[in-house]
Design a protein around this motif. Sequence first.
Motif, PDB file in Angstrom:
ATOM      1  N   LYS A  37       0.747  -1.195   0.005  1.00 13.86           N
ATOM      2  CA  LYS A  37       0.123  -0.159   0.121  1.00 13.86           C
ATOM      3  C   LYS A  37       0.873   1.330  -0.028  1.00 13.86           C
ATOM      4  O   LYS A  37       2.080   1.252   0.245  1.00 13.86           O
ATOM      5  CB  LYS A  37      -0.835  -0.073   1.159  1.00 13.86           C
ATOM      6  CG  LYS A  37      -1.918  -0.810   1.415  1.00 13.86           C
ATOM      7  CD  LYS A  37      -2.916  -0.655   2.640  1.00 13.86           C
ATOM      8  CE  LYS A  37      -3.896  -1.553   3.026  1.00 13.86           C
ATOM      9  NZ  LYS A  37      -4.454  -1.397   4.357  1.00 13.86           N
ATOM     10  N   GLU A  41      -2.756   5.215   1.999  1.00 19.73           N
ATOM     11  CA  GLU A  41      -3.977   4.304   2.131  1.00 19.73           C
ATOM     12  C   GLU A  41      -3.707   3.573   3.677  1.00 19.73           C
ATOM     13  O   GLU A  41      -4.650   3.433   4.178  1.00 19.73           O
ATOM     14  CB  GLU A  41      -3.828   3.094   1.142  1.00 19.73           C
ATOM     15  CG  GLU A  41      -4.011   3.267  -0.271  1.00 19.73           C
ATOM     16  CD  GLU A  41      -3.511   2.406  -1.186  1.00 19.73           C
ATOM     17  OE1 GLU A  41      -4.397   2.212  -1.957  1.00 19.73           O
ATOM     18  OE2 GLU A  41      -2.574   2.079  -1.106  1.00 19.73           O
ATOM     19  N   ASP A  44      -5.057   6.193   6.139  1.00 19.74           N
ATOM     20  CA  ASP A  44      -6.479   6.269   6.198  1.00 19.74           C
ATOM     21  C   ASP A  44      -7.126   5.081   6.717  1.00 19.74           C
ATOM     22  O   ASP A  44      -8.371   5.077   7.128  1.00 19.74           O
ATOM     23  CB  ASP A  44      -7.170   6.378   4.573  1.00 19.74           C
ATOM     24  CG  ASP A  44      -6.606   7.800   4.059  1.00 19.74           C
ATOM     25  OD1 ASP A  44      -6.756   8.660   4.967  1.00 19.74           O
ATOM     26  OD2 ASP A  44      -6.568   7.994   2.787  1.00 19.74           O
ATOM     27  N   SER A  45      -6.440   3.889   6.883  1.00 20.85           N
ATOM     28  CA  SER A  45      -7.031   2.718   7.323  1.00 20.85           C
ATOM     29  C   SER A  45      -6.823   2.618   8.783  1.00 20.85           C
ATOM     30  O   SER A  45      -7.626   1.791   9.532  1.00 20.85           O
ATOM     31  CB  SER A  45      -6.407   1.549   6.784  1.00 20.85           C
ATOM     32  OG  SER A  45      -4.999   1.359   7.495  1.00 20.85           O
TER      33      SER A  45
END
Lengths: 331, 227
Positions: A37, A41, A44-45
């Motif tokens: 990733k 990403e 954001d997770s």
Amino acid sequence: MKDFLSLSIANLLNEYIFVYDFLDSYDLKLKDDELSKSFREFFDSLDEDKLEEKGLSIDLLKEQFVNFMNAMTADADTIEELESITIVGGVNKYGEPENVELTIRKGEVICIVGPTGSGKSRLLADIEWLAQKDTPTRRQILINGKVPDKKRRFSIDHKMVAQLSQNMNFVMDLTVEEFVRMHAESRLIENADEKVSAIIDEANKLAGEQFQANTPVTSLSGGQSRALMIADTAILSRSPIILIDEIENAGIDRKKALELLVKEEKIVLMATHDPILALMGDRRLVIKNGGISKIIEVSEEERQHLPYLQALDEKLVSLRNQIRNGEILNE
Amino acid sequence: MKFITISGPPSSGKTSVILKVIESYKLQNQRCGVVKFDCLLTEDDKLYETKGIPVKKGLSGGLCPDHYFVSNVEACVEWGIELGLDLLISESAGLCNRCSPHIRGVTAVCVIDNLSGVNTPKKIGPMLKFADIVVITKGDIVSQAEREVFASRVKVVNPRAVIMHVNGITGQGAFELATVLNDTEDIDTLKGKQLRFSMPAALCSYCLGETRIGDAYQMGNVKKMDF
């Protein structure tokens, strides 16, 4: 500038080892399947509530990450190497002009003399701060003959002055090797192993009594501590100027210590009133009433006193050793 | 009036640094005042008074010191303006590492000391991570190596900050810090301004005086450990 948030995590970790420091400092753990990733990403997770408990948020984390990557990648190459510094005189505390312009080159040893409170600290602070006629002394400091880049003032990687003084201690409880390695790793250098063993070797050459790589730093003697601090600063510190606040004549070879610093191309400023050290220097700055009042070039004639002083010094050391060894002074 | 928040762990040297900075300002004929926030007791206000520095003391007692700070800081600014100060410094101890007294648009300084150990920077939250200026103290008693490692760890957690070394005893670095702080913009009021980060929360039965232990007595914002 690269878009660090969009690149793959695996690539970044591969290219910039210090990304691990960032992850560690923010207590972030990557799973194997997250390596492909991007950091955008990944951030954001994350769970926003959990971050908030730690005083963070996804947006702040992204911002800090980009700042960190920019700061770590921008440095080093943009600031030029120091060859010399020039002190352009200002005024003493009575407002009288100093009338000096002194250029000091790499590998020079300068002694700073004058009574307590005469203004030695302010001179060093002017150098550290790269004064541009904006301190109480109105002095100006030039680097390589030019007005230095403003960035230098605030860059912790380009701090001008490293300091060694009598009352410094190791406060960490690590072995000599762990300690030096930690310093090397914070510098992000590649040949850490080499540097670590070089420092321990050099320190042992300076110290009267030998110590091992696995000796805890807190159990080193005064002389051994100073030897390690000098070797470490000579080899690992990025600061081009080393300020030494007197070297006590016990358990350390002072001549070799100075030679090591000179060999590593440091500018050595030494606040000392010890005649042997003063004669080992190239010049003496005499500080009076907050200003540089005189610059004395150490002459051959003056240096002729050195053998006599050293003989006296050796005599004293051997007497000290006799006492230490439980002998009776015989003379 | 310029307004600056200075925070940092207990005994990191905040008061000494502030005293030295104010000495520098005095030479330029600037009038400075201090608001000292603490929990149970502070004698620092007397230190300021003996130097002729106007000082206000705020003790949070049984309240979260951060919440007490934010409820009173606006009035502090009004007090400073009334006195005609050029600079007001708020000094508060970050008593839990999650403390975050910094305000958007107000210069925020965090003071930490070399003796606190190289792992301390990552343990401190927003107070350090979102400060504009980080002042590192007590450099005169640790080795050059430890100073360098400590500063580099601060840089990792707060890459944007200006990192400065100040010696609270000799004042080395205080003149330089004062120069940097002088770039702060004047403000008239804190009304409408925002904290940089939300403060640690607590709203549970223990906030309201509960002393008994056990699930039956726990209500509100309660958090449990994982086992």
